[in-house]
Design a protein around this motif. Structure first.
Motif, PDB file in Angstrom:
ATOM      1  N   ARG A 100      50.823   8.669   4.230  1.00 22.48           N
ATOM      2  CA  ARG A 100      50.400   9.371   5.388  1.00 22.48           C
ATOM      3  C   ARG A 100      48.897   9.087   5.711  1.00 22.48           C
ATOM      4  O   ARG A 100      48.242  10.002   6.201  1.00 22.48           O
ATOM      5  CB  ARG A 100      50.877  10.508   5.504  1.00 22.48           C
ATOM      6  CG  ARG A 100      52.445  10.890   5.627  1.00 22.48           C
ATOM      7  CD  ARG A 100      52.882  12.267   5.584  1.00 22.48           C
ATOM      8  NE  ARG A 100      54.190  12.448   6.123  1.00 22.48           N
ATOM      9  CZ  ARG A 100      55.309  11.927   5.647  1.00 22.48           C
ATOM     10  NH1 ARG A 100      55.244  11.407   4.309  1.00 22.48           N
ATOM     11  NH2 ARG A 100      56.542  12.152   5.955  1.00 22.48           N
ATOM     12  N   GLY A 101      48.371   8.073   5.317  1.00 22.33           N
ATOM     13  CA  GLY A 101      47.057   7.478   5.845  1.00 22.33           C
ATOM     14  C   GLY A 101      46.869   6.357   6.631  1.00 22.33           C
ATOM     15  O   GLY A 101      47.825   5.774   7.313  1.00 22.33           O
ATOM     16  N   ARG A 102      45.690   5.752   6.403  1.00 25.46           N
ATOM     17  CA  ARG A 102      45.568   4.644   7.317  1.00 25.46           C
ATOM     18  C   ARG A 102      44.499   3.630   6.785  1.00 25.46           C
ATOM     19  O   ARG A 102      43.677   4.184   5.933  1.00 25.46           O
ATOM     20  CB  ARG A 102      45.171   4.860   8.677  1.00 25.46           C
ATOM     21  CG  ARG A 102      44.099   5.821   9.114  1.00 25.46           C
ATOM     22  CD  ARG A 102      43.447   6.037  10.361  1.00 25.46           C
ATOM     23  NE  ARG A 102      43.225   5.042  11.276  1.00 25.46           N
ATOM     24  CZ  ARG A 102      42.153   4.696  11.399  1.00 25.46           C
ATOM     25  NH1 ARG A 102      40.791   5.355  11.037  1.00 25.46           N
ATOM     26  NH2 ARG A 102      41.830   3.594  12.228  1.00 25.46           N
ATOM     27  N   VAL A 103      44.431   2.455   7.118  1.00 24.37           N
ATOM     28  CA  VAL A 103      43.234   1.614   6.712  1.00 24.37           C
ATOM     29  C   VAL A 103      42.173   2.046   7.758  1.00 24.37           C
ATOM     30  O   VAL A 103      42.436   1.920   8.962  1.00 24.37           O
ATOM     31  CB  VAL A 103      43.647   0.243   6.782  1.00 24.37           C
ATOM     32  CG1 VAL A 103      42.236  -0.749   6.673  1.00 24.37           C
ATOM     33  CG2 VAL A 103      44.679  -0.179   5.604  1.00 24.37           C
ATOM     34  N   GLY A 104      41.084   2.390   7.242  1.00 22.66           N
ATOM     35  CA  GLY A 104      39.946   2.779   8.146  1.00 22.66           C
ATOM     36  C   GLY A 104      39.032   1.867   8.407  1.00 22.66           C
ATOM     37  O   GLY A 104      38.115   1.992   9.383  1.00 22.66           O
ATOM     38  N   TYR A 105      38.794   0.780   7.610  1.00 25.27           N
ATOM     39  CA  TYR A 105      37.951  -0.354   7.864  1.00 25.27           C
ATOM     40  C   TYR A 105      38.102  -1.564   6.854  1.00 25.27           C
ATOM     41  O   TYR A 105      39.196  -1.234   6.002  1.00 25.27           O
ATOM     42  CB  TYR A 105      36.576   0.346   7.565  1.00 25.27           C
ATOM     43  CG  TYR A 105      36.336   0.829   6.169  1.00 25.27           C
ATOM     44  CD1 TYR A 105      35.854  -0.097   5.168  1.00 25.27           C
ATOM     45  CD2 TYR A 105      36.681   2.098   5.807  1.00 25.27           C
ATOM     46  CE1 TYR A 105      35.665   0.529   3.833  1.00 25.27           C
ATOM     47  CE2 TYR A 105      36.410   2.420   4.257  1.00 25.27           C
ATOM     48  CZ  TYR A 105      35.927   1.673   3.349  1.00 25.27           C
ATOM     49  OH  TYR A 105      35.721   1.996   2.125  1.00 25.27           O
ATOM     50  N   VAL A 106      37.532  -2.542   7.129  1.00 26.19           N
ATOM     51  CA  VAL A 106      37.582  -3.521   6.221  1.00 26.19           C
ATOM     52  C   VAL A 106      36.305  -3.885   5.698  1.00 26.19           C
ATOM     53  O   VAL A 106      35.223  -3.847   6.386  1.00 26.19           O
ATOM     54  CB  VAL A 106      38.070  -4.931   7.258  1.00 26.19           C
ATOM     55  CG1 VAL A 106      38.181  -6.079   6.124  1.00 26.19           C
ATOM     56  CG2 VAL A 106      39.462  -4.822   7.667  1.00 26.19           C
ATOM     57  N   LYS A 107      36.075  -4.268   4.256  1.00 26.21           N
ATOM     58  CA  LYS A 107      35.139  -5.052   3.771  1.00 26.21           C
ATOM     59  C   LYS A 107      35.117  -6.172   2.713  1.00 26.21           C
ATOM     60  O   LYS A 107      36.128  -6.062   1.821  1.00 26.21           O
ATOM     61  CB  LYS A 107      34.443  -3.779   2.643  1.00 26.21           C
ATOM     62  CG  LYS A 107      33.561  -4.200   1.979  1.00 26.21           C
ATOM     63  CD  LYS A 107      32.849  -3.203   0.879  1.00 26.21           C
ATOM     64  CE  LYS A 107      31.889  -3.952  -0.183  1.00 26.21           C
ATOM     65  NZ  LYS A 107      31.411  -2.773  -1.153  1.00 26.21           N
ATOM     66  N   PRO A 108      34.698  -7.158   3.140  1.00 26.77           N
ATOM     67  CA  PRO A 108      34.801  -8.311   2.090  1.00 26.77           C
ATOM     68  C   PRO A 108      34.309  -8.221   0.654  1.00 26.77           C
ATOM     69  O   PRO A 108      33.513  -7.179   0.454  1.00 26.77           O
ATOM     70  CB  PRO A 108      34.077  -9.369   2.903  1.00 26.77           C
ATOM     71  CG  PRO A 108      33.772  -8.886   4.165  1.00 26.77           C
ATOM     72  CD  PRO A 108      33.783  -7.562   4.189  1.00 26.77           C
ATOM     73  N   HIS A 109      34.838  -8.746  -0.290  1.00 28.99           N
ATOM     74  CA  HIS A 109      34.621  -8.438  -1.635  1.00 28.99           C
ATOM     75  C   HIS A 109      33.862  -9.875  -2.098  1.00 28.99           C
ATOM     76  O   HIS A 109      34.259 -11.008  -2.048  1.00 28.99           O
ATOM     77  CB  HIS A 109      35.939  -8.323  -2.565  1.00 28.99           C
ATOM     78  CG  HIS A 109      35.687  -8.554  -4.125  1.00 28.99           C
ATOM     79  ND1 HIS A 109      35.122  -7.417  -4.816  1.00 28.99           N
ATOM     80  CD2 HIS A 109      35.861  -9.249  -4.682  1.00 28.99           C
ATOM     81  CE1 HIS A 109      34.939  -7.790  -5.980  1.00 28.99           C
ATOM     82  NE2 HIS A 109      35.422  -9.198  -5.889  1.00 28.99           N
ATOM     83  N   GLY A 110      33.000  -9.636  -3.112  1.00 27.63           N
ATOM     84  CA  GLY A 110      32.325 -10.492  -4.008  1.00 27.63           C
ATOM     85  C   GLY A 110      31.928 -11.889  -3.383  1.00 27.63           C
ATOM     86  O   GLY A 110      30.848 -11.637  -2.499  1.00 27.63           O
ATOM     87  N   ALA A 111      32.440 -12.907  -3.628  1.00 32.33           N
ATOM     88  CA  ALA A 111      31.725 -14.179  -3.255  1.00 32.33           C
ATOM     89  C   ALA A 111      32.174 -14.198  -1.525  1.00 32.33           C
ATOM     90  O   ALA A 111      31.556 -14.932  -0.948  1.00 32.33           O
ATOM     91  CB  ALA A 111      32.762 -15.445  -3.937  1.00 32.33           C
ATOM     92  N   LEU A 112      33.145 -13.726  -1.309  1.00 30.73           N
ATOM     93  CA  LEU A 112      33.597 -13.782   0.144  1.00 30.73           C
ATOM     94  C   LEU A 112      32.405 -13.087   0.940  1.00 30.73           C
ATOM     95  O   LEU A 112      31.979 -13.280   2.249  1.00 30.73           O
ATOM     96  CB  LEU A 112      34.917 -13.268   0.482  1.00 30.73           C
ATOM     97  CG  LEU A 112      35.290 -13.007   1.766  1.00 30.73           C
ATOM     98  CD1 LEU A 112      35.243 -14.329   2.697  1.00 30.73           C
ATOM     99  CD2 LEU A 112      36.651 -12.571   2.210  1.00 30.73           C
ATOM    100  N   TYR A 113      32.011 -12.042   0.398  1.00 34.10           N
ATOM    101  CA  TYR A 113      31.189 -11.041   0.967  1.00 34.10           C
ATOM    102  C   TYR A 113      29.925 -11.872   1.197  1.00 34.10           C
ATOM    103  O   TYR A 113      29.077 -11.734   2.134  1.00 34.10           O
ATOM    104  CB  TYR A 113      30.915  -9.889  -0.024  1.00 34.10           C
ATOM    105  CG  TYR A 113      30.106  -8.752   0.830  1.00 34.10           C
ATOM    106  CD1 TYR A 113      30.576  -7.626   1.427  1.00 34.10           C
ATOM    107  CD2 TYR A 113      28.513  -8.587   0.740  1.00 34.10           C
ATOM    108  CE1 TYR A 113      29.769  -6.463   1.790  1.00 34.10           C
ATOM    109  CE2 TYR A 113      27.626  -7.784   1.346  1.00 34.10           C
ATOM    110  CZ  TYR A 113      28.476  -6.646   1.913  1.00 34.10           C
ATOM    111  OH  TYR A 113      27.696  -5.814   2.144  1.00 34.10           O
ATOM    112  N   ASN A 114      29.436 -12.491   0.025  1.00 33.07           N
ATOM    113  CA  ASN A 114      28.292 -13.145  -0.051  1.00 33.07           C
ATOM    114  C   ASN A 114      28.025 -14.402   0.826  1.00 33.07           C
ATOM    115  O   ASN A 114      27.183 -14.653   1.476  1.00 33.07           O
ATOM    116  CB  ASN A 114      27.743 -13.587  -1.577  1.00 33.07           C
ATOM    117  CG  ASN A 114      27.405 -12.184  -2.370  1.00 33.07           C
ATOM    118  OD1 ASN A 114      26.926 -11.303  -1.970  1.00 33.07           O
ATOM    119  ND2 ASN A 114      27.731 -12.315  -3.746  1.00 33.07           N
ATOM    120  N   THR A 115      29.399 -14.994   0.879  1.00 35.51           N
ATOM    121  CA  THR A 115      29.364 -16.335   1.600  1.00 35.51           C
ATOM    122  C   THR A 115      29.399 -16.090   2.976  1.00 35.51           C
ATOM    123  O   THR A 115      28.751 -16.705   4.047  1.00 35.51           O
ATOM    124  CB  THR A 115      30.702 -17.011   1.184  1.00 35.51           C
ATOM    125  OG1 THR A 115      30.526 -17.311  -0.268  1.00 35.51           O
ATOM    126  CG2 THR A 115      30.659 -18.478   2.101  1.00 35.51           C
TER     127      THR A 115
END
Length: 252
Positions: A100-115
């Motif tokens: 009974r929640g929701r995905v509130g945001y998106v954050k890339p991880h690791g090498a995807l974040y840096n790339t």
């Protein structure tokens, strides 16, 4: 000010980090979605616990690279990368709905974040995935990055993120983990860095330069040794600096 950490990054019988303790400290949880780390049962557990504690849930999306923990760059076809990100958001959303929640945001991880911070093709794939899934979802990323610029141009809400336990380079990007000083472990140094970013919007780089980092969320990595102590100290430091702590997006 929001305080976030990467959670659910174990796999099967191999746990990583103290998720339960961190959920009592942070205001937002970046939950691994099974590609760089995590598994369905872990996602189910973390989402339920986060909802109980009114902690915002974010989809921590990464490369399909369990063996490398998503920290090795992969050159993707942009449509394939877009679809991999969509798949991960949708998987986490299922467990959020059960809780009974929701995905509130998106954050890339690791090498995807840096790339994605410097590469227009991969940044574009991240933006395309978020826009096609839900254009109202905020994107948590480095301020001033290529990803932040493309996301803002596409009409997405961009939330600037600073890293309390990571070293910075003069261009505002994170130091590669292979370099000395890339990961900070001294609690006093980590707290001071977090407070300076949150209050003054700036950070001192590895070369001693001061660069602007306008942030609305501070990250402490859940897999860093002593992460629970660091996160607790950072939370106390932010509060002592007069900052009210809370998620940047609704939790329900």
């Amino acid at each position: 000010m929001d305080l976030n950490a990467d959670l659910g990054e174990g796999f099967g019988r191999w746990p990583l980090g103290d998720d339960e303790a961190l959920l009592g400290i942070v205001t937002s949880a970046n939950v691994a979605c099974g590609f760089h780390a995590g598994d369905p049962s872990t996602m189910h557990r973390i989402c339920g616990a986060a909802v109980e504690r009114s902690v915002a849930i974010g989809a921590q999306v990464g490369y399909r690279d369990l063996a490398g923990f998503g920290r090795r760059r992969i050159d993707y076809d942009p449509d394939e990368l877009r679809d991999d990100i969509l798949y991960q958001i949708g998987a986490l959303e299922a467990f959020c709905r059960v809780a009974r929640g929701r995905v509130g945001y998106v954050k890339p991880h690791g090498a995807l974040y840096n790339t994605a911070a410097v590469d227009e093709v991969q940044a574009g794939a991240v933006v395309a995935a978020v826009r096609s899934y839900d254009a109202a979802l905020p994107l948590l990323c480095q301020p001033g990055s290529t990803l932040a610029r493309l996301a803002a141009a596409a009409g997405l809400t961009v939330v600037g993120e600073g890293f309390a336990d990571r070293g910075y380079r003069a261009d505002g990007t994170l130091m590669p983990r292979s370099l000395p000083g890339a990961v900070l472990h001294d609690p006093d140094e980590v707290v001071a860095r977090a407070v300076r970013m949150a209050v003054d919007g700036e950070v001192v780089t590895d070369g001693g330069e001061v660069v602007a980092v306008p942030v609305a969320s501070i990250c402490v990595h859940g897999d860093t040794p002593g992460a629970v102590e660091l996160a607790s100290r950072v939370r106390d430091g932010l509060a002592e600096a007069g900052l009210a702590l809370g998620p940047f997006t609704p939790t329900g």
